[in-house]
Design an enzyme around this catalytic site. Structure first.
Site, PDB file in Angstrom:
ATOM      1  N   LYS A 204       0.838  -1.195   0.000  1.00 15.52           N
ATOM      2  CA  LYS A 204       0.000   0.000   0.000  1.00 15.52           C
ATOM      3  C   LYS A 204       0.880   1.255   0.000  1.00 15.52           C
ATOM      4  O   LYS A 204       0.695   2.159  -0.782  1.00 15.52           O
ATOM      5  CB  LYS A 204      -0.922  -0.038   1.225  1.00 15.52           C
ATOM      6  CG  LYS A 204      -1.861   1.127   1.327  1.00 15.52           C
ATOM      7  CD  LYS A 204      -2.828   0.944   2.484  1.00 15.52           C
ATOM      8  CE  LYS A 204      -3.595   2.226   2.730  1.00 15.52           C
ATOM      9  NZ  LYS A 204      -4.530   2.123   3.840  1.00 15.52           N
ATOM     10  N   GLU A 210      10.479  -4.625   4.607  1.00 16.12           N
ATOM     11  CA  GLU A 210      10.539  -6.037   4.207  1.00 16.12           C
ATOM     12  C   GLU A 210      10.254  -6.169   2.712  1.00 16.12           C
ATOM     13  O   GLU A 210      10.987  -6.837   1.977  1.00 16.12           O
ATOM     14  CB  GLU A 210       9.492  -6.858   4.983  1.00 16.12           C
ATOM     15  CG  GLU A 210       9.765  -7.040   6.457  1.00 16.12           C
ATOM     16  CD  GLU A 210       9.148  -5.948   7.309  1.00 16.12           C
ATOM     17  OE1 GLU A 210       8.845  -4.848   6.766  1.00 16.12           O
ATOM     18  OE2 GLU A 210       8.979  -6.177   8.527  1.00 16.12           O
ATOM     19  N   GLY A 262      -4.921  -2.079   4.990  1.00 20.84           N
ATOM     20  CA  GLY A 262      -4.121  -3.216   4.521  1.00 20.84           C
ATOM     21  C   GLY A 262      -4.807  -4.556   4.765  1.00 20.84           C
ATOM     22  O   GLY A 262      -4.881  -5.417   3.882  1.00 20.84           O
ATOM     23  N   ARG A 263      -5.335  -4.739   5.977  1.00 24.27           N
ATOM     24  CA  ARG A 263      -5.934  -6.044   6.316  1.00 24.27           C
ATOM     25  C   ARG A 263      -7.345  -6.194   5.757  1.00 24.27           C
ATOM     26  O   ARG A 263      -7.978  -7.219   5.967  1.00 24.27           O
ATOM     27  CB  ARG A 263      -5.908  -6.246   7.825  1.00 24.27           C
ATOM     28  CG  ARG A 263      -6.526  -5.120   8.625  1.00 24.27           C
ATOM     29  CD  ARG A 263      -6.139  -5.220  10.095  1.00 24.27           C
ATOM     30  NE  ARG A 263      -6.615  -4.081  10.867  1.00 24.27           N
ATOM     31  CZ  ARG A 263      -5.985  -2.926  11.000  1.00 24.27           C
ATOM     32  NH1 ARG A 263      -4.838  -2.725  10.378  1.00 24.27           N
ATOM     33  NH2 ARG A 263      -6.476  -1.950  11.742  1.00 24.27           N
ATOM     34  N   GLU A 348      -4.926  -7.012  14.707  1.00 21.52           N
ATOM     35  CA  GLU A 348      -4.421  -5.679  14.349  1.00 21.52           C
ATOM     36  C   GLU A 348      -5.572  -4.666  14.413  1.00 21.52           C
ATOM     37  O   GLU A 348      -5.366  -3.488  14.635  1.00 21.52           O
ATOM     38  CB  GLU A 348      -3.765  -5.685  12.958  1.00 21.52           C
ATOM     39  CG  GLU A 348      -2.799  -4.534  12.753  1.00 21.52           C
ATOM     40  CD  GLU A 348      -2.010  -4.596  11.451  1.00 21.52           C
ATOM     41  OE1 GLU A 348      -2.627  -4.536  10.377  1.00 21.52           O
ATOM     42  OE2 GLU A 348      -0.774  -4.682  11.503  1.00 21.52           O
ATOM     43  N   HIS A 379      -5.590 -33.868  17.045  1.00 14.98           N
ATOM     44  CA  HIS A 379      -4.493 -34.708  17.531  1.00 14.98           C
ATOM     45  C   HIS A 379      -3.375 -33.864  18.113  1.00 14.98           C
ATOM     46  O   HIS A 379      -2.234 -34.312  18.206  1.00 14.98           O
ATOM     47  CB  HIS A 379      -3.982 -35.588  16.385  1.00 14.98           C
ATOM     48  CG  HIS A 379      -5.041 -36.527  15.908  1.00 14.98           C
ATOM     49  ND1 HIS A 379      -5.226 -37.773  16.464  1.00 14.98           N
ATOM     50  CD2 HIS A 379      -6.017 -36.378  14.984  1.00 14.98           C
ATOM     51  CE1 HIS A 379      -6.259 -38.359  15.869  1.00 14.98           C
ATOM     52  NE2 HIS A 379      -6.763 -37.533  14.982  1.00 14.98           N
ATOM     53  N   LYS A 489       9.211  -0.802  14.527  1.00 18.34           N
ATOM     54  CA  LYS A 489       9.801  -0.452  13.228  1.00 18.34           C
ATOM     55  C   LYS A 489      10.871   0.627  13.407  1.00 18.34           C
ATOM     56  O   LYS A 489      11.971   0.529  12.851  1.00 18.34           O
ATOM     57  CB  LYS A 489       8.720   0.121  12.291  1.00 18.34           C
ATOM     58  CG  LYS A 489       7.768  -0.868  11.685  1.00 18.34           C
ATOM     59  CD  LYS A 489       6.899  -0.142  10.626  1.00 18.34           C
ATOM     60  CE  LYS A 489       5.616  -0.892  10.348  1.00 18.34           C
ATOM     61  NZ  LYS A 489       4.687  -0.155   9.482  1.00 18.34           N
TER      62      LYS A 489
HETATM   63  O1  F6P Z   1       2.942  -3.402   9.900  1.00 14.00           O
HETATM   64  C1  F6P Z   1       1.637  -3.073   9.727  1.00 14.00           C
HETATM   65  C2  F6P Z   1       1.203  -2.817   8.323  1.00 14.00           C
HETATM   66  O2  F6P Z   1       1.040  -1.453   8.136  1.00 14.00           O
HETATM   67  C3  F6P Z   1      -0.076  -3.581   8.029  1.00 14.00           C
HETATM   68  O3  F6P Z   1      -1.197  -2.945   8.513  1.00 14.00           O
HETATM   69  C4  F6P Z   1      -0.011  -3.692   6.557  1.00 14.00           C
HETATM   70  O4  F6P Z   1      -0.922  -4.643   6.085  1.00 14.00           O
HETATM   71  C5  F6P Z   1       1.426  -4.072   6.365  1.00 14.00           C
HETATM   72  O5  F6P Z   1       2.107  -3.302   7.329  1.00 14.00           O
HETATM   73  C6  F6P Z   1       2.000  -3.863   4.998  1.00 14.00           C
HETATM   74  O6  F6P Z   1       1.944  -2.532   4.583  1.00 14.00           O
HETATM   75  P1  F6P Z   1       2.164  -2.144   3.079  1.00 14.00           P
HETATM   76  O7  F6P Z   1       1.099  -2.762   2.246  1.00 14.00           O
HETATM   77  O8  F6P Z   1       2.113  -0.646   3.042  1.00 14.00           O
HETATM   78  O9  F6P Z   1       3.523  -2.645   2.635  1.00 14.00           O
END
Ligand code: F6P
Length: 527
Positions: A204, A210, A262-263, A348, A379, A489
């Site tokens: 987003k 990452e 995002g979620r 979240e 199990h 972060k």
């Molecule tokens: O770490 C939280 C967050 O902002 C989530 O809410 C989101 O889904 C994820 O990081 C990834 O964010 P982006 O789509 O901006 O890379």
């Protein structure tokens, strides 16, 4: 304040009377209970009779929802009010699945046509890739799709890919890279030919460390001239400037908007990998499923409203019984990533101690969601659900038809899920040996549908989205921000140079963190 509401107070005294009632007696005294305490919508059936409630509990919970203004808040969400107050944003994932002729306005502008423009662009792109007409830089058709993203830009796509694998193009290989741990990327592409691979960089913000680090590694792995990037990289983002800075042609960017959290984004362009896997028609069927559940949530009375009922029962167990978790137990192998997906959606969203008025809550919010597909969990951890000291409400999910009918497998599977719910509720009180006694009175919901298909997946996800919303409104928290992820972060970013610096850095952390940094620096072996 929630705890001052008349219905809350009534629920407190009601709880004192109900906590000692046993499901055995509730069923024995009321033969219609198992058919009455049920609800259905859009082909999804919810049996909530095996919960520790009476008709009065449900009525008081509904009263609490009404006193909390839930009905008006639902309308506020659907009509684009800026209900995400800490980020001053509208919350309109429901517009992502609105019919093309509907009108949803943000700042006086109808956003629905833009949603359908992106869907059409995605469909044209997916048709091309699926037909083998999108060629890599050496002229070979794309065979592999790697989605690079994390959090909402990963969990929804992975879950949907796994859930709908039965409907997917089996000539395409799908991989998902999320973790910053280099092993994730390395293993994801270890057997792939870069010249036949398309990377979808899904973010987003397009600034998530990452995702950007993995995208750069993918760029290096491609090992081809700059001109090849356009053929092997597409982006899904709200941030066109960062997308072009990365070197991706914005013609190959699929957009979405700040009013999609995002979620809550698996049905936006973040679902590009899903659409590539199952095709545009199936993707649209999934959106229709979401929409059907949206309409149900928006219009059905709370007593018959699946998301409202599930959200309210969650409040009942969290705030009155003190339950700290909910187990989500799909008896459908294709839903194996559904619990992981729900963890971000629920935790979240509702893991918060500050209300939208900026005050600290004086009640619990948010519970831990977890689970595994049945029968594997039986199990493993079911022992504790049956005979442990903690109350663990369960959501069982089951389907009338298997997508892979195989001998007696499905009957045995369904016998197990029904038996588990029965055993948890009624137990086995009469064994002479104490370790063989099952107290029972352990609550569960049973969600039952004919079969898992794209539309049903949309309905299930929307069901949980709106159950989360219901709880967020009652708890008076902002279910759409995620400030709790920020501090870690910031600290990690500050620490990276300390780990990488060739000279011994001056460390000003606490003594534990300083010591661990020194240990890591001593152990660090790679260049
Ligand atoms: O770490 C939280 C967050 O902002 C989530 O809410 C989101 O889904 C994820 O990081 C990834 O964010 P982006 O789509 O901006 O890379």
């Amino acid at each position: 304040m929630l705890t001052q509401r008349p219905a809350w107070k009534a629920l407190q005294s009601h709880y004192a009377a109900v906590r000692s009632l046993h499901l055995r007696d509730l069923f024995a005294n009321d033969p219609a209970r198992g058919t009455r305490l049920t609800a259905q919508a859009a082909g999804l059936f919810l049996d909530f009779s095996k919960n520790r409630i009476t008709d009065e509990t449900l009525q008081l919970l509904v009263q609490l929802a009404e006193e909390s203004g839930l009905r008006a808040r639902i309308e506020a969400m659907f009509t684009g009010e800026r209900i995400n107050v800490t980020e001053n944003r509208a919350v309109l994932h429901t517009a992502l699945r609105a019919r093309a002729n509907s009108v949803v306005t943000v700042d006086g502008h109808n956003i629905v046509p833009g949603v359908h423009e992106v869907l059409d662009k995605m469909a044209a792109f997916c048709d091309k890739v699926r037909a083998g007409q999108w060629l890599g830089h050496t002229g070979k058709p794309i065979k592999n799709i790697v989605n690079i993203g994390i959090g909402g830009s990963d969990l929804g796509p992975v879950m949907a890919y796994e859930a709908l694998k039965h409907y997917s193009a089996r000539n395409l290989t799908f991989r998902f890279v999320s973790n910053i741990d280099g092993t994730d990327f390395t293993e994801a592409v270890i057997d792939l030919d870069p010249s036949e691979t398309l990377c979808i960089v899904s973010s987003k913000t397009f600034t998530t460390i990452e995702t950007m680090t993995n995208a750069l590694s993918a760029r290096n792995w491609l090992n081809a001239p700059e001109s090849a990037v356009a053929k092997h990289f597409v982006a899904v983002s709200t941030n066109a400037a960062e997308v072009s800075k990365f070197g991706i042609d914005t013609a190959n960017m699929f957009g979405f908007w700040d009013w999609v959290g995002g979620r809550y984004s698996m049905d936006s362009a973040i679902g590009l990998s899903t659409m590539l896997a199952i095709g545009p028609d199936n993707f649209r069927a999934m959106l229709s499923g979401f929409h059907e559940m949206d309409e149900h949530y928006r219009t059905a009375p709370f007593e018959q409203n699946l998301p409202a009922i599930m959200g309210l029962l969650g409040i009942w167990y969290c705030n009155f019984f003190g339950a700290a978790t909910v187990a989500v137990l799909p008896y459908e192998q294709y839903l194996k990533r559904f619990p992981a997906y729900l963890q971000q959606l629920t935790m979240e969203s509702n893991g918060k101690y500050i209300t939208i008025d900026g005050e600290k809550v004086n009640y619990d919010t948010g519970v831990v969601y977890w689970g595994e597909p049945g029968t594997n969990g039986q199990h493993s951890f079911y022992q504790m659900i049956h005979q442990g000291t903690r109350l663990i409400p369960c959501d069982f999910l089951a389907f009338g038809q298997s997508l892979n009918p195989l001998g007696r497998h499905h009957d045995i599977l369904i016998a197990n899920v029904l038996a588990q719910a029965e055993a948890l509720a009624f137990g086995k009180p009469d064994s002479p040996e104490p370790h063989r006694v099952f107290e029972g009175n352990r609550p569960s919901n049973m969600l039952f549908a004919e079969k898992l298909d794209p539309a049903m997946l949309g309905k299930l996800v929307a069901l949980y989205e709106h159950a989360v919303f219901t709880q967020g409104i009652l708890w008076n928290i902002d279910s759409f921000d995620q400030w709790g992820v920020e501090l870690g972060k910031v600290l990690a970013n500050r620490m990276i140079p300390e780990l990488e610096s060739p000279e011994e850095p001056e460390l000003n952390h606490d003594s534990s963190t300083n010591n661990l940094i020194r240990r890591y620096r001593a152990a660090r072996r790679y260049a």
